[in-house]
Design a protein around this motif. Structure first.
Motif, PDB file in Angstrom:
ATOM      1  N   GLN A 278     -14.091   0.809  -5.221  1.00  0.00           N
ATOM      2  CA  GLN A 278     -12.748   0.695  -5.784  1.00  0.00           C
ATOM      3  C   GLN A 278     -12.800   0.054  -7.163  1.00  0.00           C
ATOM      4  OE1 GLN A 278     -10.070   2.048  -4.489  1.00  0.00           O
ATOM      5  NE2 GLN A 278      -8.770   1.369  -6.184  1.00  0.00           N
ATOM      6  N   GLN A 279     -13.673  -0.933  -7.338  1.00  0.00           N
ATOM      7  CA  GLN A 279     -13.817  -1.546  -8.654  1.00  0.00           C
ATOM      8  C   GLN A 279     -14.330  -0.545  -9.685  1.00  0.00           C
ATOM      9  OE1 GLN A 279     -15.087  -5.883  -9.087  1.00  0.00           O
ATOM     10  NE2 GLN A 279     -16.087  -5.314  -7.171  1.00  0.00           N
ATOM     11  N   ALA A 280     -15.317   0.246  -9.288  1.00  0.00           N
ATOM     12  CA  ALA A 280     -15.888   1.220 -10.220  1.00  0.00           C
ATOM     13  C   ALA A 280     -14.865   2.258 -10.633  1.00  0.00           C
ATOM     14  CB  ALA A 280     -17.097   1.899  -9.580  1.00  0.00           C
ATOM     15  N   PHE A 281     -13.998   2.649  -9.688  1.00  0.00           N
ATOM     16  CA  PHE A 281     -13.068   3.756  -9.917  1.00  0.00           C
ATOM     17  C   PHE A 281     -11.693   3.309 -10.401  1.00  0.00           C
ATOM     18  CE2 PHE A 281     -15.444   5.999  -6.226  1.00  0.00           C
ATOM     19  CZ  PHE A 281     -16.494   6.307  -7.077  1.00  0.00           C
ATOM     20  N   SER A 282     -11.480   2.019 -10.560  1.00  0.00           N
ATOM     21  CA  SER A 282     -10.178   1.514 -10.997  1.00  0.00           C
ATOM     22  C   SER A 282     -10.188   1.261 -12.505  1.00  0.00           C
ATOM     23  CB  SER A 282      -9.836   0.205 -10.271  1.00  0.00           C
ATOM     24  OG  SER A 282      -9.683   0.426  -8.888  1.00  0.00           O
ATOM     25  N   ALA A 283      -9.018   1.400 -13.108  1.00  0.00           N
ATOM     26  CA  ALA A 283      -8.900   1.224 -14.554  1.00  0.00           C
ATOM     27  C   ALA A 283      -9.147  -0.228 -14.933  1.00  0.00           C
ATOM     28  CB  ALA A 283      -7.520   1.671 -15.019  1.00  0.00           C
ATOM     29  N   ALA A 284     -10.304  -0.489 -15.542  1.00  0.00           N
ATOM     30  CA  ALA A 284     -10.613  -1.836 -15.992  1.00  0.00           C
ATOM     31  C   ALA A 284     -10.038  -2.114 -17.364  1.00  0.00           C
ATOM     32  CB  ALA A 284     -12.132  -2.045 -16.010  1.00  0.00           C
ATOM     33  N   THR A 285      -9.867  -1.052 -18.152  1.00  0.00           N
ATOM     34  CA  THR A 285      -9.336  -1.225 -19.506  1.00  0.00           C
ATOM     35  C   THR A 285      -8.717   0.082 -19.979  1.00  0.00           C
ATOM     36  OG1 THR A 285      -9.898  -1.898 -21.774  1.00  0.00           O
ATOM     37  CG2 THR A 285     -11.515  -0.575 -20.607  1.00  0.00           C
ATOM     38  N   ALA A 286      -7.710  -0.032 -20.835  1.00  0.00           N
ATOM     39  CA  ALA A 286      -7.136   1.148 -21.482  1.00  0.00           C
ATOM     40  C   ALA A 286      -7.982   1.492 -22.700  1.00  0.00           C
ATOM     41  CB  ALA A 286      -5.698   0.872 -21.896  1.00  0.00           C
ATOM     42  N   THR A 287      -7.985   2.776 -23.066  1.00  0.00           N
ATOM     43  CA  THR A 287      -8.741   3.218 -24.233  1.00  0.00           C
ATOM     44  C   THR A 287      -7.820   4.001 -25.161  1.00  0.00           C
ATOM     45  OG1 THR A 287      -9.493   5.473 -23.762  1.00  0.00           O
ATOM     46  CG2 THR A 287     -10.527   3.705 -22.497  1.00  0.00           C
ATOM     47  N   PRO A 288      -8.218   4.159 -26.416  1.00  0.00           N
ATOM     48  CA  PRO A 288      -7.418   4.954 -27.352  1.00  0.00           C
ATOM     49  C   PRO A 288      -7.759   6.433 -27.313  1.00  0.00           C
ATOM     50  CG  PRO A 288      -9.209   3.901 -28.515  1.00  0.00           C
ATOM     51  CD  PRO A 288      -9.323   3.447 -27.087  1.00  0.00           C
ATOM     52  N   GLU A 289      -8.648   6.859 -26.421  1.00  0.00           N
ATOM     53  CA  GLU A 289      -9.110   8.241 -26.399  1.00  0.00           C
ATOM     54  C   GLU A 289      -8.193   9.103 -25.534  1.00  0.00           C
ATOM     55  OE1 GLU A 289     -13.249   8.195 -25.279  1.00  0.00           O
ATOM     56  OE2 GLU A 289     -13.529   6.259 -26.268  1.00  0.00           O
ATOM     57  N   GLY A 296     -13.310   2.688 -16.090  1.00  0.00           N
ATOM     58  CA  GLY A 296     -13.634   1.786 -14.985  1.00  0.00           C
ATOM     59  C   GLY A 296     -14.977   1.139 -15.234  1.00  0.00           C
ATOM     60  N   PHE A 297     -15.895   1.255 -14.257  1.00  0.00           N
ATOM     61  CA  PHE A 297     -17.267   0.799 -14.422  1.00  0.00           C
ATOM     62  C   PHE A 297     -18.171   2.023 -14.363  1.00  0.00           C
ATOM     63  CE2 PHE A 297     -16.354  -3.562 -12.208  1.00  0.00           C
ATOM     64  CZ  PHE A 297     -15.586  -3.943 -13.285  1.00  0.00           C
ATOM     65  N   GLY A 298     -18.509   2.565 -15.530  1.00  0.00           N
ATOM     66  CA  GLY A 298     -19.353   3.753 -15.574  1.00  0.00           C
ATOM     67  C   GLY A 298     -18.613   5.047 -15.340  1.00  0.00           C
ATOM     68  N   TRP A 299     -17.276   4.993 -15.273  1.00  0.00           N
ATOM     69  CA  TRP A 299     -16.457   6.190 -15.044  1.00  0.00           C
ATOM     70  C   TRP A 299     -15.266   6.196 -15.992  1.00  0.00           C
ATOM     71  CZ3 TRP A 299     -17.802  10.174 -11.981  1.00  0.00           C
ATOM     72  CH2 TRP A 299     -18.796   9.943 -11.020  1.00  0.00           C
ATOM     73  N   ARG A 300     -14.994   7.365 -16.553  1.00  0.00           N
ATOM     74  CA  ARG A 300     -13.757   7.580 -17.292  1.00  0.00           C
ATOM     75  C   ARG A 300     -12.688   8.008 -16.289  1.00  0.00           C
ATOM     76  NH1 ARG A 300     -17.378  10.552 -21.839  1.00  0.00           N
ATOM     77  NH2 ARG A 300     -17.460   8.810 -23.306  1.00  0.00           N
ATOM     78  N   ILE A 301     -11.462   7.589 -16.545  1.00  0.00           N
ATOM     79  CA  ILE A 301     -10.381   7.816 -15.591  1.00  0.00           C
ATOM     80  C   ILE A 301      -9.218   8.483 -16.305  1.00  0.00           C
ATOM     81  CG2 ILE A 301      -8.799   6.714 -13.963  1.00  0.00           C
ATOM     82  CD1 ILE A 301     -10.815   4.355 -13.866  1.00  0.00           C
ATOM     83  N   ASN A 302      -8.816   9.635 -15.781  1.00  0.00           N
ATOM     84  CA  ASN A 302      -7.693  10.383 -16.341  1.00  0.00           C
ATOM     85  C   ASN A 302      -6.831  10.863 -15.182  1.00  0.00           C
ATOM     86  OD1 ASN A 302      -5.896  11.910 -17.775  1.00  0.00           O
ATOM     87  ND2 ASN A 302      -7.416  13.128 -18.871  1.00  0.00           N
ATOM     88  N   GLY A 303      -5.789  10.098 -14.864  1.00  0.00           N
ATOM     89  CA  GLY A 303      -4.972  10.426 -13.705  1.00  0.00           C
ATOM     90  C   GLY A 303      -5.793  10.319 -12.431  1.00  0.00           C
ATOM     91  N   ASP A 304      -5.825  11.420 -11.655  1.00  0.00           N
ATOM     92  CA  ASP A 304      -6.590  11.444 -10.415  1.00  0.00           C
ATOM     93  C   ASP A 304      -8.048  11.833 -10.628  1.00  0.00           C
ATOM     94  OD1 ASP A 304      -4.362  10.738  -8.938  1.00  0.00           O
ATOM     95  OD2 ASP A 304      -3.782  12.824  -8.535  1.00  0.00           O
ATOM     96  N   ALA A 305      -8.425  12.111 -11.859  1.00  0.00           N
ATOM     97  CA  ALA A 305      -9.785  12.564 -12.144  1.00  0.00           C
ATOM     98  C   ALA A 305     -10.674  11.401 -12.573  1.00  0.00           C
ATOM     99  CB  ALA A 305      -9.769  13.629 -13.235  1.00  0.00           C
ATOM    100  N   LEU A 306     -11.884  11.400 -12.028  1.00  0.00           N
ATOM    101  CA  LEU A 306     -12.945  10.500 -12.461  1.00  0.00           C
ATOM    102  C   LEU A 306     -14.009  11.367 -13.108  1.00  0.00           C
ATOM    103  CD1 LEU A 306     -13.302   8.502  -9.122  1.00  0.00           C
ATOM    104  CD2 LEU A 306     -12.114   7.710 -11.180  1.00  0.00           C
ATOM    105  N   TRP A 307     -14.436  11.019 -14.314  1.00  0.00           N
ATOM    106  CA  TRP A 307     -15.401  11.892 -14.959  1.00  0.00           C
ATOM    107  C   TRP A 307     -16.245  11.109 -15.966  1.00  0.00           C
ATOM    108  CZ3 TRP A 307     -15.458  13.516 -20.240  1.00  0.00           C
ATOM    109  CH2 TRP A 307     -14.387  13.076 -21.010  1.00  0.00           C
ATOM    110  N   HIS A 308     -17.311  11.740 -16.374  1.00  0.00           N
ATOM    111  CA  HIS A 308     -18.112  11.190 -17.465  1.00  0.00           C
ATOM    112  C   HIS A 308     -18.917  12.312 -18.078  1.00  0.00           C
ATOM    113  CE1 HIS A 308     -19.884   8.074 -19.921  1.00  0.00           C
ATOM    114  NE2 HIS A 308     -19.219   7.162 -19.241  1.00  0.00           N
ATOM    115  N   SER A 309     -19.017  12.270 -19.391  1.00  0.00           N
ATOM    116  CA  SER A 309     -19.861  13.217 -20.107  1.00  0.00           C
ATOM    117  C   SER A 309     -21.163  12.530 -20.478  1.00  0.00           C
ATOM    118  CB  SER A 309     -19.157  13.717 -21.372  1.00  0.00           C
ATOM    119  OG  SER A 309     -18.813  12.620 -22.209  1.00  0.00           O
ATOM    120  N   GLY A 310     -22.119  13.333 -20.919  1.00  0.00           N
ATOM    121  CA  GLY A 310     -23.386  12.794 -21.389  1.00  0.00           C
ATOM    122  C   GLY A 310     -23.912  13.653 -22.514  1.00  0.00           C
ATOM    123  N   GLU A 311     -24.045  13.064 -23.691  1.00  0.00           N
ATOM    124  CA  GLU A 311     -24.530  13.813 -24.844  1.00  0.00           C
ATOM    125  C   GLU A 311     -25.704  13.074 -25.469  1.00  0.00           C
ATOM    126  OE1 GLU A 311     -20.995  12.774 -25.161  1.00  0.00           O
ATOM    127  OE2 GLU A 311     -20.515  14.466 -23.875  1.00  0.00           O
TER     128      GLU A 311
END
Length: 356
Positions: A278-289, A296-311
């Motif tokens: 729950q800690q990993a998947f919860s919004a720890a901070t707002a972003t300007p993106e 969260g912790f290692g996860w981007r959060i957009n509504g019900d979606a948890l995601w992360h890119s890697g470049e």
């Protein structure tokens, strides 16, 4: 038996169901092959996985893992995950917190006391959520030095700089530096090195036997995809850069088959307790993106979606999870372009109900 070992007892039968083909593949009219045309043929390719209700409903490789000898991409092909690695670094910190080895609210300098005074107020929580204000280590590197840097070198670079972007906890700025330092904290708190900790506490217990935080001369990545960039109309191998040996921010290699096992473990407590997830998947901070309202912790959060890119040089990847819908899409590619986030969203819509 140590407390954490009881949660790693028998794996679910996911791997067996994958092999047995318990879930039907997407029908031909799903249109994914059409979306993947640019990755098909004798070009750097991609692997695509769709999981629905815990089962693989689409699992396919396109194009080539090694262009020079024509090795095709398969579901077992291992790609450099780049920043998709950050969710594993965060999970390692959370495991150590469960073990009582550290607290996520520990001062960073409890573990890395050599940092300058400007880091006095920084906590592990702020590194996890990109709110530490640490300088980007990439900007501190000597452009004339072609040697690869490692996580410990990131620490050494930051030790020389008694300045930060903002007061810790006061703002958000995506930070590879923070996750490189977290890898060092994992090593100090566990008494192991970061790569070995991940291997013993996450990868092997989950059956992710081909997944490594890769270190040249230490391990061999099986079924390895090499990275390529299109230069002057031709695909050229661009597999490594001076930052490719940093593990905590992006050094893990994995396949869609192993990531399927990872995804399954995120629905129950075989690895992490419910409160840690729950800690990993919860919004720890707002972003300007715009595509990342919260982190969260290692996860981007957009509504019900948890995601992360890697470049990183020669690789573009994404994992998108919709836990409420039990739907996950993973796209891994060994090329510098395009970024596959929009593609993953297109693929996900084929399994979503209208309005979701």
């Amino acid at each position: 038996m140590l407390p954490w070992m009881s949660r790693l007892a028998p794996l679910c039968l996911f791997a067996l169901s994958t092999v047995a083909g318990a879930a039907p593949l997407a029908p031909p009219d799903a249109g994914i092959d059409g979306l993947m045309q640019r990755y098909d043929g004798r070009v750097p390719g991609a692997a695509v996985l769709v999981l629905k209700d815990g089962q693989p409903v689409f699992r396919r490789g396109y194009g080539l893992a090694v262009v020079e000898d024509g090795t095709p991409v398969s579901p077992a092909t291992n790609f450099r995950l780049a920043s998709v690695s950050k969710q594993f670094t965060a999970a390692a910190i959370l495991l150590l917190a469960e073990d009582g080895r550290l607290s996520i609210d520990d001062p960073l300098k409890k573990w890395l006391p050599g940092l300058p005074a400007v880091a006095d107020a920084m906590t592990l929580r702020q590194l996890l959520s990109h709110t530490s204000g640490l300088l980007d280590y990439e900007d501190l590197m000597d452009p004339a030095d072609t040697r690869q840097v490692h996580d410990i070198d990131v620490l050494h670079l930051l030790q020389k700089e008694n300045r930060i972007y903002f007061a810790p906890g006061s703002s958000y700025r995506y930070s590879n530096s923070g996750y490189a330092l977290l890898a060092l904290v994992v090593g100090k708190a566990s008494g192991s090195d970061f790569a070995s900790f991940l291997r013993q506490r996450i990868f092997l217990p989950l059956g992710m036997t081909a997944t490594f935080a890769h270190q040249d001369g230490v391990d061999e990545v099986p079924d390895r995809a090499y990275g390529y960039s299109q230069i002057d109309g031709h695909w050229q191998r661009t597999d490594q850069s001076t930052t490719s040996a940093v593990l905590g921010d992006g050094g893990i290699y994995s396949s869609i088959d192993d990531l399927a096992k990872w995804d399954t473990a995120l629905y129950d407590e075989r690895l992490l307790r419910r409160a840690s997830l729950q800690q990993a998947f919860s919004a720890a901070t707002a972003t300007p993106e715009p595509d990342v309202p919260h982190y969260g912790f290692g996860w981007r959060i957009n509504g019900d979606a948890l995601w992360h890119s890697g470049e990183s040089i020669g690789f573009r990847n994404v994992i998108v999870r919709y836990p409420k819908q039990k739907l996950t899409v993973v796209v891994l590619s060994n090329r510098n372009d395009p970024e596959p986030y929009a593609l993953a969203l297109q693929i996900a819509r084929r399994w979503q109900e209208p309005g979701q």
